[in-house]
Scaffold this motif. Structure first.
Motif, PDB file in Angstrom:
ATOM      1  N   GLU A 183      51.993 -15.389  -6.105  1.00 42.39           N
ATOM      2  CA  GLU A 183      53.268 -15.541  -6.809  1.00 42.39           C
ATOM      3  C   GLU A 183      53.401 -16.928  -7.429  1.00 42.39           C
ATOM      4  N   LEU A 184      52.869 -17.939  -6.747  1.00 37.16           N
ATOM      5  CA  LEU A 184      52.883 -19.289  -7.314  1.00 37.16           C
ATOM      6  C   LEU A 184      52.056 -19.357  -8.588  1.00 37.16           C
ATOM      7  N   LEU A 185      50.914 -18.681  -8.573  1.00 36.83           N
ATOM      8  CA  LEU A 185      50.087 -18.655  -9.786  1.00 36.83           C
ATOM      9  C   LEU A 185      50.821 -17.932 -10.914  1.00 36.83           C
ATOM     10  N   LEU A 186      51.473 -16.825 -10.591  1.00 34.14           N
ATOM     11  CA  LEU A 186      52.263 -16.116 -11.606  1.00 34.14           C
ATOM     12  C   LEU A 186      53.344 -17.031 -12.172  1.00 34.14           C
ATOM     13  N   LEU A 187      54.025 -17.766 -11.304  1.00 37.87           N
ATOM     14  CA  LEU A 187      55.059 -18.702 -11.743  1.00 37.87           C
ATOM     15  C   LEU A 187      54.506 -19.676 -12.771  1.00 37.87           C
ATOM     16  N   VAL A 188      53.350 -20.250 -12.466  1.00 43.64           N
ATOM     17  CA  VAL A 188      52.743 -21.256 -13.348  1.00 43.64           C
ATOM     18  C   VAL A 188      52.249 -20.619 -14.646  1.00 43.64           C
ATOM     19  N   GLN A 189      51.496 -19.536 -14.514  1.00 41.46           N
ATOM     20  CA  GLN A 189      50.853 -18.941 -15.689  1.00 41.46           C
ATOM     21  C   GLN A 189      51.841 -18.227 -16.609  1.00 41.46           C
ATOM     22  N   ASN A 190      52.920 -17.705 -16.056  1.00 38.84           N
ATOM     23  CA  ASN A 190      53.904 -17.016 -16.903  1.00 38.84           C
ATOM     24  C   ASN A 190      54.435 -17.927 -17.996  1.00 38.84           C
ATOM     25  N   SER A 191      54.687 -19.187 -17.644  1.00 45.84           N
ATOM     26  CA  SER A 191      55.252 -20.096 -18.643  1.00 45.84           C
ATOM     27  C   SER A 191      54.254 -20.359 -19.773  1.00 45.84           C
ATOM     28  N   THR A 192      52.964 -20.494 -19.439  1.00 47.97           N
ATOM     29  CA  THR A 192      51.979 -20.730 -20.503  1.00 47.97           C
ATOM     30  C   THR A 192      51.754 -19.466 -21.329  1.00 47.97           C
ATOM     31  N   TYR A 193      51.805 -18.299 -20.681  1.00 50.48           N
ATOM     32  CA  TYR A 193      51.682 -17.037 -21.413  1.00 50.48           C
ATOM     33  C   TYR A 193      52.865 -16.903 -22.381  1.00 50.48           C
ATOM     34  N   ALA A 194      54.081 -17.195 -21.896  1.00 49.89           N
ATOM     35  CA  ALA A 194      55.271 -17.079 -22.752  1.00 49.89           C
ATOM     36  C   ALA A 194      55.159 -17.999 -23.969  1.00 49.89           C
TER      37      ALA A 194
ATOM     38  N   SER B 103      57.106  -8.195 -17.679  1.00 50.13           N
ATOM     39  CA  SER B 103      57.983  -8.275 -18.849  1.00 50.13           C
ATOM     40  C   SER B 103      57.242  -8.898 -20.042  1.00 50.13           C
ATOM     41  N   LEU B 104      56.416  -9.896 -19.772  1.00 44.84           N
ATOM     42  CA  LEU B 104      55.632 -10.517 -20.848  1.00 44.84           C
ATOM     43  C   LEU B 104      54.645  -9.527 -21.463  1.00 44.84           C
ATOM     44  N   THR B 105      54.061  -8.651 -20.628  1.00 39.43           N
ATOM     45  CA  THR B 105      53.140  -7.646 -21.187  1.00 39.43           C
ATOM     46  C   THR B 105      53.901  -6.667 -22.069  1.00 39.43           C
ATOM     47  N   VAL B 106      55.118  -6.310 -21.669  1.00 41.18           N
ATOM     48  CA  VAL B 106      55.946  -5.415 -22.491  1.00 41.18           C
ATOM     49  C   VAL B 106      56.284  -6.090 -23.819  1.00 41.18           C
ATOM     50  N   GLN B 107      56.653  -7.369 -23.765  1.00 42.74           N
ATOM     51  CA  GLN B 107      56.965  -8.108 -24.994  1.00 42.74           C
ATOM     52  C   GLN B 107      55.751  -8.183 -25.924  1.00 42.74           C
ATOM     53  N   THR B 108      54.572  -8.332 -25.333  1.00 46.63           N
ATOM     54  CA  THR B 108      53.340  -8.376 -26.123  1.00 46.63           C
ATOM     55  C   THR B 108      53.126  -7.038 -26.835  1.00 46.63           C
TER      56      THR B 108
ATOM     57  N   ASP C 294      53.018  -7.473  -6.234  1.00 46.19           N
ATOM     58  CA  ASP C 294      54.217  -6.741  -5.825  1.00 46.19           C
ATOM     59  C   ASP C 294      55.258  -6.782  -6.947  1.00 46.19           C
ATOM     60  N   PRO C 295      55.543  -5.629  -7.594  1.00 47.20           N
ATOM     61  CA  PRO C 295      56.492  -5.637  -8.707  1.00 47.20           C
ATOM     62  C   PRO C 295      57.920  -5.962  -8.295  1.00 47.20           C
ATOM     63  N   ALA C 296      58.191  -5.989  -6.978  1.00 48.96           N
ATOM     64  CA  ALA C 296      59.522  -6.363  -6.516  1.00 48.96           C
ATOM     65  C   ALA C 296      59.725  -7.880  -6.539  1.00 48.96           C
ATOM     66  N   GLU C 297      58.622  -8.630  -6.632  1.00 49.76           N
ATOM     67  CA  GLU C 297      58.715 -10.091  -6.655  1.00 49.76           C
ATOM     68  C   GLU C 297      59.100 -10.574  -8.055  1.00 49.76           C
ATOM     69  N   PRO C 298      59.980 -11.583  -8.146  1.00 49.07           N
ATOM     70  CA  PRO C 298      60.501 -11.987  -9.462  1.00 49.07           C
ATOM     71  C   PRO C 298      59.448 -12.499 -10.437  1.00 49.07           C
ATOM     72  N   HIS C 299      58.457 -13.244  -9.955  1.00 48.76           N
ATOM     73  CA  HIS C 299      57.454 -13.789 -10.877  1.00 48.76           C
ATOM     74  C   HIS C 299      56.521 -12.687 -11.373  1.00 48.76           C
ATOM     75  N   HIS C 300      56.302 -11.681 -10.540  1.00 49.40           N
ATOM     76  CA  HIS C 300      55.511 -10.526 -10.965  1.00 49.40           C
ATOM     77  C   HIS C 300      56.287  -9.725 -12.007  1.00 49.40           C
ATOM     78  N   ARG C 301      57.575  -9.542 -11.793  1.00 50.51           N
ATOM     79  CA  ARG C 301      58.409  -8.830 -12.781  1.00 50.51           C
ATOM     80  C   ARG C 301      58.383  -9.556 -14.122  1.00 50.51           C
ATOM     81  N   GLU C 302      58.439 -10.883 -14.059  1.00 43.71           N
ATOM     82  CA  GLU C 302      58.399 -11.659 -15.300  1.00 43.71           C
ATOM     83  C   GLU C 302      57.065 -11.471 -16.018  1.00 43.71           C
ATOM     84  N   ALA C 303      55.971 -11.448 -15.268  1.00 41.46           N
ATOM     85  CA  ALA C 303      54.653 -11.227 -15.876  1.00 41.46           C
ATOM     86  C   ALA C 303      54.594  -9.865 -16.553  1.00 41.46           C
TER      87      ALA C 303
END
Length: 200
Positions: A63-74, A134-139, A123-132
């Motif tokens: 989840e920490l990695l998702l937190l970090v990488q989500n911002s660069t993906y966005a 969401s980024l795939t949907v936006q893509t 785990d899709p219930a985790e917030p950083h996973h949900r954000e990731a």
């Protein structure tokens, strides 16, 4: 009568400050050592918080990695969408979005591949996973909008093609056989596959 903007309370400011410190610490350590070589204790120490506090913001290292990488993906997605607006051809415009996404994912190859694995299996219930997710949907939505520039492609077909194009991009970034390949080589592979999807 317009309402005055609400001031952010001290508690919310403190929470945001801790989140910013965690993000910065994890980002620096992951970039320097790779996600597999970093412990949550090291991240907590660098962020100057307890591990218990760390787990309030992200329950595990994935989840920490998702937190970090989500911002660069966005950021990469914003950059790519802006570039695509200036590109007339459908394939070239789709690739204008994909280019920055692949480049940001390959800055630290192991981290990028682990990020993709967390997106799929986390785990899709985790917030950083949900954000990731969401980024795939936006893509995919950005791809679909570009694909509809071609009048032969209706909205439903564009959505399907966008989903396939997204899968091509993610598999090309994650594939073990591509570990040693450059960003340009991976983009060439993706371009060839997406070109095969498009009407001729």
């Amino acid at each position: 009568m317009p309402t005055a903007p609400q001031r952010v309370g001290r508690r919310e400011r403190n929470k945001q400050e801790k989140l910013d410190r965690i993000t910065a610490a994890a980002s620096e350590l992951f970039a320097e050592h790779g996600v597999d070589e970093v412990t949550t204790q090291q991240i907590a120490d660098k962020a100057d918080i307890g591990t218990g506090t760390l787990f309030l913001y992200a329950k595990n290292k994935g989840e920490l990695l998702l937190l970090v990488q989500n911002s660069t993906y966005a950021e990469a997605l914003v950059e790519g969408k802006a570039a695509a607006e200036e590109v007339p051809g459908v394939l070239d415009a789709v690739m204008a979005i994909i280019g920055p996404v692949v480049a940001c994912n390959r800055k630290q190859i192991d981290n990028g591949r682990t990020y993709l694995r967390e997106m799929v299996f986390g785990d899709p219930a985790e917030p950083h996973h949900r954000e990731a997710l969401s980024l795939t949907v936006q893509t995919e939505e950005a791809f679909a909008a570009i694909l509809q520039r071609d009048q032969r492609i209706d909205a439903e077909t564009a959505a399907t093609l966008a989903h396939v194009a997204s899968a091509v991009m993610f598999i090309s970034m994650a594939a073990t056989v591509n570990i040693g390949r450059t960003v340009d080589e991976i983009l060439d592979e993706i371009r060839g596959q997406i070109q095969a999807l498009l009407p001729r």
